[in-house]
Design a protein around this motif. Structure first.
Motif, PDB file in Angstrom:
ATOM      1  N   ALA A 173       0.845  -1.201  -0.010  1.00 51.60           N
ATOM      2  CA  ALA A 173      -0.066  -0.034   0.140  1.00 51.60           C
ATOM      3  C   ALA A 173       0.843   1.167  -0.210  1.00 51.60           C
ATOM      4  O   ALA A 173       0.351   2.134  -0.576  1.00 51.60           O
ATOM      5  CB  ALA A 173      -0.853   0.124   1.285  1.00 51.60           C
ATOM      6  N   ALA A 174       2.047   1.258   0.779  1.00 49.83           N
ATOM      7  CA  ALA A 174       3.083   2.510   0.843  1.00 49.83           C
ATOM      8  C   ALA A 174       3.595   2.570  -0.383  1.00 49.83           C
ATOM      9  O   ALA A 174       3.930   3.839  -0.477  1.00 49.83           O
ATOM     10  CB  ALA A 174       3.691   2.138   2.009  1.00 49.83           C
ATOM     11  N   VAL A 175       4.248   1.503  -1.051  1.00 45.75           N
ATOM     12  CA  VAL A 175       4.980   1.820  -2.218  1.00 45.75           C
ATOM     13  C   VAL A 175       4.651   2.794  -3.256  1.00 45.75           C
ATOM     14  O   VAL A 175       5.313   3.895  -3.853  1.00 45.75           O
ATOM     15  CB  VAL A 175       5.353   0.728  -2.911  1.00 45.75           C
ATOM     16  N   ASP A 176       3.325   2.673  -3.816  1.00 49.37           N
ATOM     17  CA  ASP A 176       2.801   3.400  -4.711  1.00 49.37           C
ATOM     18  C   ASP A 176       2.481   4.899  -4.217  1.00 49.37           C
ATOM     19  O   ASP A 176       2.972   5.922  -5.090  1.00 49.37           O
ATOM     20  CB  ASP A 176       1.331   2.996  -4.909  1.00 49.37           C
ATOM     21  N   ILE A 177       2.481   5.016  -3.010  1.00 51.30           N
ATOM     22  CA  ILE A 177       2.304   6.533  -2.554  1.00 51.30           C
ATOM     23  C   ILE A 177       3.736   7.146  -2.452  1.00 51.30           C
ATOM     24  O   ILE A 177       3.856   8.371  -2.918  1.00 51.30           O
ATOM     25  CB  ILE A 177       1.418   6.659  -1.159  1.00 51.30           C
ATOM     26  N   PHE A 178       4.552   6.326  -1.840  1.00 54.89           N
ATOM     27  CA  PHE A 178       5.778   6.867  -1.492  1.00 54.89           C
ATOM     28  C   PHE A 178       6.632   7.208  -2.837  1.00 54.89           C
ATOM     29  O   PHE A 178       7.299   8.282  -2.975  1.00 54.89           O
ATOM     30  CB  PHE A 178       6.644   5.684  -0.585  1.00 54.89           C
ATOM     31  N   TYR A 179       6.492   6.256  -3.855  1.00 51.38           N
ATOM     32  CA  TYR A 179       7.675   6.522  -4.983  1.00 51.38           C
ATOM     33  C   TYR A 179       6.728   7.641  -5.744  1.00 51.38           C
ATOM     34  O   TYR A 179       7.638   8.375  -6.338  1.00 51.38           O
ATOM     35  CB  TYR A 179       7.488   5.124  -5.799  1.00 51.38           C
ATOM     36  N   ARG A 180       5.572   7.853  -5.705  1.00 51.15           N
ATOM     37  CA  ARG A 180       4.984   9.066  -6.382  1.00 51.15           C
ATOM     38  C   ARG A 180       5.376  10.340  -5.758  1.00 51.15           C
ATOM     39  O   ARG A 180       5.678  11.258  -6.531  1.00 51.15           O
ATOM     40  CB  ARG A 180       3.279   8.758  -6.196  1.00 51.15           C
ATOM     41  N   LYS A 181       5.544  10.310  -4.367  1.00 53.11           N
ATOM     42  CA  LYS A 181       5.955  11.708  -3.708  1.00 53.11           C
ATOM     43  C   LYS A 181       7.605  11.763  -4.115  1.00 53.11           C
ATOM     44  O   LYS A 181       7.911  12.783  -4.397  1.00 53.11           O
ATOM     45  CB  LYS A 181       6.250  11.181  -2.304  1.00 53.11           C
ATOM     46  N   VAL A 182       8.107  10.515  -4.120  1.00 52.80           N
ATOM     47  CA  VAL A 182       9.600  10.789  -4.534  1.00 52.80           C
ATOM     48  C   VAL A 182       9.867  11.493  -5.927  1.00 52.80           C
ATOM     49  O   VAL A 182      10.606  12.296  -6.124  1.00 52.80           O
ATOM     50  CB  VAL A 182      10.454   9.334  -4.485  1.00 52.80           C
ATOM     51  N   LEU A 183       9.137  10.968  -6.727  1.00 56.97           N
ATOM     52  CA  LEU A 183       9.130  11.209  -8.327  1.00 56.97           C
ATOM     53  C   LEU A 183       8.698  12.750  -8.424  1.00 56.97           C
ATOM     54  O   LEU A 183       9.034  13.639  -9.312  1.00 56.97           O
ATOM     55  CB  LEU A 183       8.323  10.396  -9.186  1.00 56.97           C
ATOM     56  N   ALA A 184       7.735  13.330  -7.337  1.00 59.47           N
ATOM     57  CA  ALA A 184       7.326  14.646  -7.505  1.00 59.47           C
ATOM     58  C   ALA A 184       8.061  15.564  -7.134  1.00 59.47           C
ATOM     59  O   ALA A 184       7.885  16.762  -6.908  1.00 59.47           O
ATOM     60  CB  ALA A 184       5.938  14.366  -7.048  1.00 59.47           C
ATOM     61  N   ASP A 185       9.041  15.075  -5.995  1.00 56.71           N
ATOM     62  CA  ASP A 185       9.695  16.035  -5.227  1.00 56.71           C
ATOM     63  C   ASP A 185      11.044  16.510  -5.960  1.00 56.71           C
ATOM     64  O   ASP A 185      12.057  15.620  -6.226  1.00 56.71           O
ATOM     65  CB  ASP A 185      10.423  15.068  -4.008  1.00 56.71           C
TER      66      ASP A 185
END
Lengths: 122, 325
Positions: free
Chosen positions: A17-29
């Protein structure tokens, strides 16, 4: 026996559940996303999952040498403490979004912290 | 004790040992990495046996449907045939039924095969010329009793295979083809999910196949197809796709032109830019991307940032290999 951090967080299902949200945040940062350009997104997501499993205190085979070798090319490109902090910050924000308590988030951060020197090649 | 069969060799798999460890213990050369189901390096397929659920965790549904699994996570309970991904190189014969132009640079090639072949529209197939030159093309049609495969081939400058197909291939000629591969196809199960499909050039071949497959499988959610090219000559099947949209309330078709002088009935702009402009929030969507590699890569990232889950973004980048003449 008391529950491990990994179990408290919800194990593999929680990582998924966390991977999708986390990786999206990283790519948007914008502070860190240039380190993630030019990589296969599916492979990268699999790596993020392995990373999060480790951060959650789950089963992993990472050694300090793996961490050093795996990040050496990024250190050459300028990877430093501020980037490490940004990744940890995104991890914390992801867990907050998923309703994880501050206490457990602090434990996750504490799992990541000892890898800092290896990741940054210090 | 379950038996594993790979390349005509049989290996006994002790109940509590994984497929990966069994193969490694028998000195089989197989790629692996984390040994804990994360890195997916040891991805393998069983042509005859549905793998245990645990061994398919984290894979795309389309991979699961083809019996792909992670060797490191699989403790088999039944005998399994195995196929390493690089070794599924068995070719079958087919005959050219017809060749016809779709636009000035693209032809439709229809082949007929005799053997059994399982495929999904949107997957790709390797075609082999007599001298061994191999190129991959996406399947545009649905399986039917006719045993036909339909491909769209754009003529590329110095494109050894495409030039040959355009200029020298005739009805009745024999072309070898490989087992279909690729995970860019429609899976039933979420009939009301919105679908976004973006393609450039012959990326329409898999996408049109996927749309028709989705409709045939009863998809009720909205379907948005964006097909792009620089100028009108690069598009094709405009009338067919318009008709598909007219006959199905949930299908929306947007031909896009990125060059100058765009006639009124087309969208002016690049297909992926227009698609993301029209649908900026993609949480819960399924996304299919086919065509130009740069477009596919950029859109995969943007669709993900727009909220689509990575596992629901199916991408097929058409890498171009040209022969130096």
């Amino acid at each position: 026996m008391s529950e491990s951090l990994y179990e408290k967080l919800g194990g593999e299902a929680a990582v998924d559940a966390a991977v999708d949200i986390f990786y999206r945040k990283v790519l948007a940062d914008d502070r860190i996303n240039n380190f993630f350009d030019d990589v296969d997104m599916d492979k990268q997501a699999a790596k993020q999952k392995a990373f999060m499993t480790m951060a959650f205190g789950g089963p992993n085979n990472y050694t300090g040498t793996d961490m050093r070798e795996g990040h050496a090319h990024l250190v050459k490109r300028g990877l430093n403490d501020s980037h490490f902090d940004a990744v940890v910050e995104n991890l914390g924000a992801t867990l907050t979004e998923l309703g994880v308590s501050g206490e457990l988030i602090a434990e996750v951060v504490a799992v990541c912290e000892p890898t800092r020197n290896d990741v940054l090649g210090k | 004790m379950p038996k594993l069969t790979l390349n005509n060799q049989t290996y006994l798999c002790d109940g509590d040992v994984t497929v990966l460890d069994t193969l490694l213990a028998n000195k089989v050369d197989i790629a692996y990495g984390c040994k804990q189901g994360g890195c997916q390096s040891c991805l393998i397929r069983s042509p005859n046996q549905t793998p245990p659920v645990d061994a398919q965790k984290g894979l795309k549904e389309t991979q699961q449907a083809q019996n792909y699994f992670l060797a490191c996570m699989c403790k088999p309970t039944e005998d399994m045939e195995l196929a390493l991904l690089s070794e599924e190189a068995c070719f079958i014969e087919s005959t050219v039924v017809s060749l016809k132009p779709l636009n000035p640079e693209t032809i439709e090639l229809v082949l007929e095969y005799k053997d059994e072949l399982t495929f999904k529209p949107g997957q790709f197939i390797n075609l082999k010329r007599e001298d061994g030159l191999v190129r991959s093309y996406s399947i545009a049609n649905l399986p039917s009793a006719e045993k036909r495969l339909e491909f769209h081939i754009r003529k590329l400058p110095n494109g050894g295979f495409s030039e040959w197909a355009h200029d020298h291939l005739n009805s009745g000629d024999v072309v070898s083809l490989q087992e279909p591969a690729g995970d860019c196809f429609y899976i039933s199960g979420k009939p009301d999910q919105p679908l976004l499909l973006v393609g450039t050039g012959t990326g329409l071949a898999p996408l049109a196949g996927i749309v028709r497959d989705a409709l045939e499988q009863g998809h009720t959610g909205s379907i948005h197809l964006f097909h792009g090219s620089r100028d009108i000559d690069g598009l094709y099947w405009v009338d067919e796709m318009k008709a598909l949209a007219e006959n199905n309330d949930n299908v929306n078709y947007h031909p896009c032109l990125s060059g100058s002088d765009t006639p009124l009935e087309y969208k002016a702009g690049r297909a992926h830019v227009e698609a993301l402009k029209a649908h900026p929030k993609l949480q819960g969507w399924r996304v299919f991307l086919c065509g130009h590699p740069e477009m596919v890569k950029e859109t995969q990232k943007k669709a993900y940032l727009a909220g689509a889950s990575l596992k629901e973004i199916y991408a097929d980048a058409f890498t171009v290999l040209t022969e130096q003449s």
